[in-house]
Design a protein around this motif. Structure first.
Motif, PDB file in Angstrom:
ATOM      1  N   TYR A   1      -0.190   9.726  -3.509  1.00 31.61           N
ATOM      2  CA  TYR A   1      -1.496   9.456  -2.919  1.00 31.61           C
ATOM      3  C   TYR A   1      -2.124  10.781  -2.509  1.00 31.61           C
ATOM      4  O   TYR A   1      -1.452  11.809  -2.447  1.00 31.61           O
ATOM      5  CB  TYR A   1      -1.398   8.519  -1.706  1.00 31.61           C
ATOM      6  CG  TYR A   1      -0.450   8.988  -0.626  1.00 31.61           C
ATOM      7  CD1 TYR A   1      -0.854   9.921   0.327  1.00 31.61           C
ATOM      8  CD2 TYR A   1       0.845   8.493  -0.552  1.00 31.61           C
ATOM      9  CE1 TYR A   1       0.024  10.352   1.319  1.00 31.61           C
ATOM     10  CE2 TYR A   1       1.723   8.918   0.439  1.00 31.61           C
ATOM     11  CZ  TYR A   1       1.301   9.845   1.366  1.00 31.61           C
ATOM     12  OH  TYR A   1       2.164  10.271   2.342  1.00 31.61           O
TER      13      TYR A   1
ATOM     14  N   GLU B   1     -13.652   3.813   0.580  1.00 31.52           N
ATOM     15  CA  GLU B   1     -13.208   2.460   0.934  1.00 31.52           C
ATOM     16  C   GLU B   1     -13.649   1.436  -0.110  1.00 31.52           C
ATOM     17  O   GLU B   1     -12.953   0.441  -0.351  1.00 31.52           O
ATOM     18  CB  GLU B   1     -13.719   2.054   2.312  1.00 31.52           C
ATOM     19  CG  GLU B   1     -13.124   0.730   2.750  1.00 31.52           C
ATOM     20  CD  GLU B   1     -13.537   0.316   4.135  1.00 31.52           C
ATOM     21  OE1 GLU B   1     -12.635  -0.035   4.912  1.00 31.52           O
ATOM     22  OE2 GLU B   1     -14.739   0.329   4.436  1.00 31.52           O
TER      23      GLU B   1
ATOM     24  N   GLY C   1     -13.476   1.871  -3.135  1.00 34.81           N
ATOM     25  CA  GLY C   1     -12.631   2.036  -4.301  1.00 34.81           C
ATOM     26  C   GLY C   1     -13.231   2.949  -5.356  1.00 34.81           C
ATOM     27  O   GLY C   1     -12.841   2.916  -6.515  1.00 34.81           O
TER      28      GLY C   1
ATOM     29  N   ASP D   1     -13.725   5.917  -7.582  1.00 34.01           N
ATOM     30  CA  ASP D   1     -12.868   6.948  -8.145  1.00 34.01           C
ATOM     31  C   ASP D   1     -13.663   8.247  -8.292  1.00 34.01           C
ATOM     32  O   ASP D   1     -14.881   8.280  -8.077  1.00 34.01           O
ATOM     33  CB  ASP D   1     -12.350   6.468  -9.502  1.00 34.01           C
ATOM     34  CG  ASP D   1     -11.056   7.132  -9.925  1.00 34.01           C
ATOM     35  OD1 ASP D   1     -10.440   7.833  -9.102  1.00 34.01           O
ATOM     36  OD2 ASP D   1     -10.654   6.946 -11.082  1.00 34.01           O
TER      37      ASP D   1
ATOM     38  N   THR E   1     -11.808  -1.622 -10.534  1.00 33.56           N
ATOM     39  CA  THR E   1     -11.576  -3.038 -10.253  1.00 33.56           C
ATOM     40  C   THR E   1     -10.154  -3.461 -10.601  1.00 33.56           C
ATOM     41  O   THR E   1      -9.619  -4.377 -10.004  1.00 33.56           O
ATOM     42  CB  THR E   1     -12.573  -3.917 -11.026  1.00 33.56           C
ATOM     43  OG1 THR E   1     -12.497  -3.599 -12.413  1.00 33.56           O
ATOM     44  CG2 THR E   1     -13.982  -3.690 -10.516  1.00 33.56           C
TER      45      THR E   1
ATOM     46  N   GLN F   1      -7.117  -1.165  -8.092  1.00 37.05           N
ATOM     47  CA  GLN F   1      -8.189  -0.557  -7.316  1.00 37.05           C
ATOM     48  C   GLN F   1      -7.738   0.602  -6.428  1.00 37.05           C
ATOM     49  O   GLN F   1      -6.721   0.522  -5.754  1.00 37.05           O
ATOM     50  CB  GLN F   1      -8.876  -1.599  -6.433  1.00 37.05           C
ATOM     51  CG  GLN F   1     -10.079  -1.021  -5.708  1.00 37.05           C
ATOM     52  CD  GLN F   1     -10.909  -2.082  -5.029  1.00 37.05           C
ATOM     53  OE1 GLN F   1     -10.636  -3.262  -5.146  1.00 37.05           O
ATOM     54  NE2 GLN F   1     -11.920  -1.649  -4.320  1.00 37.05           N
TER      55      GLN F   1
ATOM     56  N   GLU G   1      -7.741   2.704  -3.189  1.00 38.10           N
ATOM     57  CA  GLU G   1      -7.903   2.211  -1.819  1.00 38.10           C
ATOM     58  C   GLU G   1      -7.391   3.221  -0.802  1.00 38.10           C
ATOM     59  O   GLU G   1      -6.519   4.036  -1.080  1.00 38.10           O
ATOM     60  CB  GLU G   1      -7.164   0.889  -1.635  1.00 38.10           C
ATOM     61  CG  GLU G   1      -5.661   1.001  -1.777  1.00 38.10           C
ATOM     62  CD  GLU G   1      -4.935  -0.318  -1.546  1.00 38.10           C
ATOM     63  OE1 GLU G   1      -5.365  -1.122  -0.716  1.00 38.10           O
ATOM     64  OE2 GLU G   1      -3.912  -0.527  -2.218  1.00 38.10           O
TER      65      GLU G   1
ATOM     66  N   LYS H   1      -5.419   3.700   2.686  1.00 31.55           N
ATOM     67  CA  LYS H   1      -4.474   3.071   3.606  1.00 31.55           C
ATOM     68  C   LYS H   1      -4.297   4.030   4.777  1.00 31.55           C
ATOM     69  O   LYS H   1      -4.118   5.228   4.582  1.00 31.55           O
ATOM     70  CB  LYS H   1      -3.117   2.830   2.935  1.00 31.55           C
ATOM     71  CG  LYS H   1      -3.142   1.791   1.847  1.00 31.55           C
ATOM     72  CD  LYS H   1      -1.755   1.569   1.291  1.00 31.55           C
ATOM     73  CE  LYS H   1      -1.770   0.572   0.148  1.00 31.55           C
ATOM     74  NZ  LYS H   1      -0.419   0.379  -0.420  1.00 31.55           N
TER      75      LYS H   1
ATOM     76  N   PHE I   1      -5.329   8.120   0.157  1.00 39.81           N
ATOM     77  CA  PHE I   1      -6.107   7.506  -0.923  1.00 39.81           C
ATOM     78  C   PHE I   1      -5.182   7.248  -2.107  1.00 39.81           C
ATOM     79  O   PHE I   1      -4.674   8.180  -2.716  1.00 39.81           O
ATOM     80  CB  PHE I   1      -7.264   8.430  -1.313  1.00 39.81           C
ATOM     81  CG  PHE I   1      -8.286   7.823  -2.244  1.00 39.81           C
ATOM     82  CD1 PHE I   1      -8.874   6.602  -1.965  1.00 39.81           C
ATOM     83  CD2 PHE I   1      -8.673   8.499  -3.383  1.00 39.81           C
ATOM     84  CE1 PHE I   1      -9.823   6.055  -2.814  1.00 39.81           C
ATOM     85  CE2 PHE I   1      -9.628   7.971  -4.244  1.00 39.81           C
ATOM     86  CZ  PHE I   1     -10.206   6.748  -3.959  1.00 39.81           C
ATOM     87  N   TYR I   2      -4.968   5.969  -2.401  1.00 40.68           N
ATOM     88  CA  TYR I   2      -4.061   5.539  -3.467  1.00 40.68           C
ATOM     89  C   TYR I   2      -4.836   5.120  -4.716  1.00 40.68           C
ATOM     90  O   TYR I   2      -5.941   4.569  -4.614  1.00 40.68           O
ATOM     91  CB  TYR I   2      -3.253   4.314  -3.008  1.00 40.68           C
ATOM     92  CG  TYR I   2      -2.149   4.621  -2.031  1.00 40.68           C
ATOM     93  CD1 TYR I   2      -0.841   4.810  -2.469  1.00 40.68           C
ATOM     94  CD2 TYR I   2      -2.399   4.701  -0.666  1.00 40.68           C
ATOM     95  CE1 TYR I   2       0.191   5.066  -1.569  1.00 40.68           C
ATOM     96  CE2 TYR I   2      -1.379   4.963   0.246  1.00 40.68           C
ATOM     97  CZ  TYR I   2      -0.096   5.139  -0.230  1.00 40.68           C
ATOM     98  OH  TYR I   2       0.916   5.399   0.671  1.00 40.68           O
ATOM     99  N   ASN I   3      -4.215   5.330  -5.862  1.00 39.13           N
ATOM    100  CA  ASN I   3      -4.718   4.839  -7.156  1.00 39.13           C
ATOM    101  C   ASN I   3      -6.092   5.371  -7.528  1.00 39.13           C
ATOM    102  O   ASN I   3      -6.852   4.711  -8.230  1.00 39.13           O
ATOM    103  CB  ASN I   3      -4.750   3.305  -7.190  1.00 39.13           C
ATOM    104  CG  ASN I   3      -3.406   2.708  -6.926  1.00 39.13           C
ATOM    105  OD1 ASN I   3      -2.407   3.177  -7.466  1.00 39.13           O
ATOM    106  ND2 ASN I   3      -3.347   1.691  -6.100  1.00 39.13           N
TER     107      ASN I   3
END
Length: 132
Positions: A38, A72, A74, A76, A83, A86, A88, A90, A102-104
């Protein structure tokens, strides 16, 4: 771990050197971000202590200033909202407090508002004046 209240308007990514200009749609991940899976981010109140801990020997840093609501949603690095799988934020407890991760997703021209050069004068806390 719950997010801070009120939520920040901006989050910051600390870089030890200048990012490319203009920013590309996707910036390369740091070794730490790649290893942890992340992107490490800080609120304005966390940047100085993070800089003191990890970048104390540096005389200048670059900060990527990112609108919280953009991440927040999503968004990129390319500006598209993911979508599937997503991206996100955490909020997770780390030894020194609760930090945004920030993941993904990636950071880039589509979700970074600006890059700010900061020169150290005294401590990082003395050198920084950032928007919450």
């Amino acid at each position: 771990m719950p997010a801070p209240s009120p939520l920040p308007t901006f989050l910051y990514k600390i870089l030890p050197s200048a990012p490319p200009s203009p920013l590309p749609p996707r910036l390369p991940l740091s070794d730490l971000d790649r290893k942890d899976g992340y992107i490490h981010l800080s609120t304005s109140e966390q940047v100085a202590s993070t800089a003191d801990k990890w970048f104390d020997s540096f005389s200048e840093l670059w900060l990527l200033k990112i609108k919280y609501d953009v991440l927040e949603a999503g968004t990129d690095g390319d500006g598209e909202v993911k979508t599937d799988n997503q991206a996100e934020i955490k909020w997770e407890e780390v030894g020194r407090g609760c930090f945004a991760h920030f993941y993904n997703g990636d950071l880039g021209s589509g979700n970074v508002k600006e890059a700010i050069k900061v020169e150290k004068t005294g401590t990082w806390a003395d050198s920084l004046s950032l928007e919450w």
